[in-house]
Design a protein around this motif. Structure first.
Motif, PDB file in Angstrom:
ATOM      1  N   LYS A  83      64.266  51.167  96.360  1.00 35.29           N
ATOM      2  CA  LYS A  83      65.400  51.316  95.453  1.00 35.29           C
ATOM      3  C   LYS A  83      65.848  49.957  94.922  1.00 35.29           C
ATOM      4  CE  LYS A  83      68.800  54.083  96.301  1.00 35.29           C
ATOM      5  NZ  LYS A  83      69.900  54.810  96.980  1.00 35.29           N
ATOM      6  N   THR A  84      65.901  48.969  95.811  1.00 35.50           N
ATOM      7  CA  THR A  84      66.316  47.636  95.386  1.00 35.50           C
ATOM      8  C   THR A  84      65.320  47.073  94.379  1.00 35.50           C
ATOM      9  OG1 THR A  84      67.412  47.245  97.505  1.00 35.50           O
ATOM     10  CG2 THR A  84      66.891  45.309  96.179  1.00 35.50           C
ATOM     11  N   SER A  85      64.042  47.233  94.657  1.00 36.82           N
ATOM     12  CA  SER A  85      63.017  46.714  93.758  1.00 36.82           C
ATOM     13  C   SER A  85      63.015  47.439  92.419  1.00 36.82           C
ATOM     14  CB  SER A  85      61.631  46.841  94.390  1.00 36.82           C
ATOM     15  OG  SER A  85      61.532  46.019  95.502  1.00 36.82           O
ATOM     16  N   VAL A  86      63.006  48.766  92.470  1.00 34.66           N
ATOM     17  CA  VAL A  86      62.875  49.553  91.247  1.00 34.66           C
ATOM     18  C   VAL A  86      64.188  49.603  90.475  1.00 34.66           C
ATOM     19  CG1 VAL A  86      62.340  51.836  90.299  1.00 34.66           C
ATOM     20  CG2 VAL A  86      61.001  50.921  92.193  1.00 34.66           C
ATOM     21  N   HIS A  87      65.221  50.140  91.106  1.00 34.60           N
ATOM     22  CA  HIS A  87      66.502  50.258  90.402  1.00 34.60           C
ATOM     23  C   HIS A  87      67.061  48.875  90.068  1.00 34.60           C
ATOM     24  CE1 HIS A  87      67.483  54.549  92.053  1.00 34.60           C
ATOM     25  NE2 HIS A  87      66.296  54.468  91.497  1.00 34.60           N
ATOM     26  N   GLY A  88      66.901  47.946  91.002  1.00 35.20           N
ATOM     27  CA  GLY A  88      67.376  46.582  90.749  1.00 35.20           C
ATOM     28  C   GLY A  88      66.685  45.962  89.549  1.00 35.20           C
ATOM     29  N   ALA A  89      65.361  46.098  89.495  1.00 33.34           N
ATOM     30  CA  ALA A  89      64.615  45.546  88.364  1.00 33.34           C
ATOM     31  C   ALA A  89      65.028  46.224  87.063  1.00 33.34           C
ATOM     32  CB  ALA A  89      63.116  45.695  88.586  1.00 33.34           C
ATOM     33  N   ILE A  90      65.148  47.541  87.083  1.00 30.37           N
ATOM     34  CA  ILE A  90      65.546  48.264  85.875  1.00 30.37           C
ATOM     35  C   ILE A  90      66.953  47.872  85.449  1.00 30.37           C
ATOM     36  CG2 ILE A  90      66.143  50.567  84.994  1.00 30.37           C
ATOM     37  CD1 ILE A  90      63.680  51.607  86.588  1.00 30.37           C
ATOM     38  N   ASN A  91      67.866  47.755  86.411  1.00 30.15           N
ATOM     39  CA  ASN A  91      69.234  47.364  86.063  1.00 30.15           C
ATOM     40  C   ASN A  91      69.290  45.944  85.505  1.00 30.15           C
ATOM     41  OD1 ASN A  91      70.475  49.796  86.701  1.00 30.15           O
ATOM     42  ND2 ASN A  91      70.762  49.221  88.833  1.00 30.15           N
ATOM     43  N   MET A  92      68.512  45.047  86.073  1.00 34.63           N
ATOM     44  CA  MET A  92      68.513  43.675  85.566  1.00 34.63           C
ATOM     45  C   MET A  92      67.804  43.574  84.217  1.00 34.63           C
ATOM     46  SD  MET A  92      70.417  41.982  87.500  1.00 34.63           S
ATOM     47  CE  MET A  92      71.328  43.486  87.842  1.00 34.63           C
ATOM     48  N   LEU A  93      66.749  44.379  84.012  1.00 31.61           N
ATOM     49  CA  LEU A  93      66.114  44.436  82.690  1.00 31.61           C
ATOM     50  C   LEU A  93      67.093  44.967  81.649  1.00 31.61           C
ATOM     51  CD1 LEU A  93      62.613  45.796  83.733  1.00 31.61           C
ATOM     52  CD2 LEU A  93      63.033  43.618  82.564  1.00 31.61           C
ATOM     53  N   GLY A  94      67.877  45.978  82.051  1.00 35.17           N
ATOM     54  CA  GLY A  94      68.893  46.517  81.150  1.00 35.17           C
ATOM     55  C   GLY A  94      69.951  45.480  80.810  1.00 35.17           C
ATOM     56  N   LEU A  95      70.366  44.701  81.814  1.00 32.19           N
ATOM     57  CA  LEU A  95      71.333  43.635  81.571  1.00 32.19           C
ATOM     58  C   LEU A  95      70.754  42.590  80.619  1.00 32.19           C
ATOM     59  CD1 LEU A  95      73.996  42.125  82.127  1.00 32.19           C
ATOM     60  CD2 LEU A  95      72.894  41.158  84.170  1.00 32.19           C
ATOM     61  N   ALA A  96      69.503  42.205  80.875  1.00 33.93           N
ATOM     62  CA  ALA A  96      68.853  41.209  80.013  1.00 33.93           C
ATOM     63  C   ALA A  96      68.776  41.716  78.577  1.00 33.93           C
ATOM     64  CB  ALA A  96      67.457  40.883  80.541  1.00 33.93           C
ATOM     65  N   LYS A  97      68.458  42.974  78.419  1.00 32.37           N
ATOM     66  CA  LYS A  97      68.391  43.551  77.074  1.00 32.37           C
ATOM     67  C   LYS A  97      69.769  43.557  76.428  1.00 32.37           C
ATOM     68  CE  LYS A  97      67.060  47.658  74.532  1.00 32.37           C
ATOM     69  NZ  LYS A  97      66.620  49.044  74.604  1.00 32.37           N
ATOM     70  N   ARG A  98      70.792  43.937  77.186  1.00 33.18           N
ATOM     71  CA  ARG A  98      72.149  44.020  76.647  1.00 33.18           C
ATOM     72  C   ARG A  98      72.665  42.657  76.194  1.00 33.18           C
ATOM     73  NH1 ARG A  98      77.099  43.105  78.098  1.00 33.18           N
ATOM     74  NH2 ARG A  98      76.683  42.690  80.278  1.00 33.18           N
ATOM     75  N   VAL A  99      72.420  41.613  77.014  1.00 34.23           N
ATOM     76  CA  VAL A  99      72.931  40.283  76.656  1.00 34.23           C
ATOM     77  C   VAL A  99      71.946  39.505  75.783  1.00 34.23           C
ATOM     78  CG1 VAL A  99      74.461  40.117  78.656  1.00 34.23           C
ATOM     79  CG2 VAL A  99      72.137  39.179  78.813  1.00 34.23           C
ATOM     80  N   GLY A 100      70.748  40.063  75.591  1.00 38.64           N
ATOM     81  CA  GLY A 100      69.758  39.422  74.726  1.00 38.64           C
ATOM     82  C   GLY A 100      69.196  38.134  75.292  1.00 38.64           C
ATOM     83  N   LYS A 101      69.055  38.084  76.629  1.00 38.21           N
ATOM     84  CA  LYS A 101      68.559  36.872  77.287  1.00 38.21           C
ATOM     85  C   LYS A 101      67.307  37.203  78.095  1.00 38.21           C
ATOM     86  CE  LYS A 101      72.167  34.663  75.815  1.00 38.21           C
ATOM     87  NZ  LYS A 101      72.125  33.687  74.786  1.00 38.21           N
ATOM     88  N   TRP A 102      66.620  36.157  78.560  1.00 36.29           N
ATOM     89  CA  TRP A 102      65.397  36.381  79.321  1.00 36.29           C
ATOM     90  C   TRP A 102      65.717  36.566  80.799  1.00 36.29           C
ATOM     91  CZ3 TRP A 102      63.854  33.081  83.178  1.00 36.29           C
ATOM     92  CH2 TRP A 102      64.368  31.788  83.167  1.00 36.29           C
ATOM     93  N   ILE A 103      64.752  37.141  81.498  1.00 32.64           N
ATOM     94  CA  ILE A 103      64.886  37.422  82.919  1.00 32.64           C
ATOM     95  C   ILE A 103      63.630  36.973  83.636  1.00 32.64           C
ATOM     96  CG2 ILE A 103      64.048  39.778  82.560  1.00 32.64           C
ATOM     97  CD1 ILE A 103      65.795  40.637  84.960  1.00 32.64           C
ATOM     98  N   LYS A 104      63.794  36.479  84.845  1.00 33.74           N
ATOM     99  CA  LYS A 104      62.670  36.156  85.720  1.00 33.74           C
ATOM    100  C   LYS A 104      62.751  37.086  86.915  1.00 33.74           C
ATOM    101  CE  LYS A 104      59.265  33.730  87.433  1.00 33.74           C
ATOM    102  NZ  LYS A 104      57.925  33.937  86.958  1.00 33.74           N
ATOM    103  N   LEU A 105      61.771  37.980  87.039  1.00 31.39           N
ATOM    104  CA  LEU A 105      61.703  38.891  88.183  1.00 31.39           C
ATOM    105  C   LEU A 105      60.843  38.251  89.258  1.00 31.39           C
ATOM    106  CD1 LEU A 105      61.031  42.214  86.257  1.00 31.39           C
ATOM    107  CD2 LEU A 105      63.160  41.560  87.358  1.00 31.39           C
TER     108      LEU A 105
END
Length: 156
Positions: free
Chosen positions: A91-113
């Motif tokens: 859950k942490t890996s999947v939901h966490g990654a999806i939530n952080m990807l969503g945040l990155a998309k919302r703020v228009g910034k890059w993410i390092k997973l």
């Protein structure tokens, strides 16, 4: 240019060192951790820094903040932890990654997973690809199947 940088899993061994390095470079750091495997003692020396902010939060739930960069280190890294709690780890890996990807998309910034478990790295990569390809849910079965297979692999 100084940035506001989010570090999930910031109270973990790697995350706390990353927070320290980013602060040393003059950036503002928002450290997010739920302390499942991270420890507040790892970041105690950083609490007096005015550019350091700590938020207790589980990345399996969405996070709404304004940041310039995201480092997602949130996930139990030790086999002792992720084999003891495979569902929570997934859950942490999947939901966490999806939530952080969503945040990155919302703020228009890059993410390092960042993932340290080989099977979980495959899982997060699959999640990232499916998330990018189709946000309407038609690939959820494939994602669910992948999660199940990788949990089984990791328990052997």
């Amino acid at each position: 240019m100084n940035k506001k940088i989010l570090v999930t899993g910031g109270a973990g061994f790697l995350g706390s060192h990353l927070c320290e390095k980013l602060l040393g470079q003059g950036h503002e750091v928002l450290c997010v951790d739920n302390y499942f495997t991270g420890n507040k003692s790892n970041i105690l020396p950083l609490l007096d820094n005015a550019k350091f902010e700590l938020l207790r939060h589980d990345v399996t739930f969405p996070l709404y903040v304004e940041v310039d960069e995201i480092y997602n280190l949130a996930c139990p890294a030790s086999p002792i932890h992720y084999q003891h709690a495979p569902v929570h780890t997934t859950k942490t890996s999947v939901h966490g990654a999806i939530n952080m990807l969503g945040l990155a998309k919302r703020v228009g910034k890059w993410i390092k997973l960042v993932q340290t478990c080989p099977n979980l790295s495959k899982l997060v990569q699959t999640c990232s690809n499916l998330f990018k390809l189709d946000q309407n849910g038609s690939n959820l079965f494939k994602l669910d199947q992948t999660c199940s297979n990788l949990i089984k692999l990791d328990q052997t």
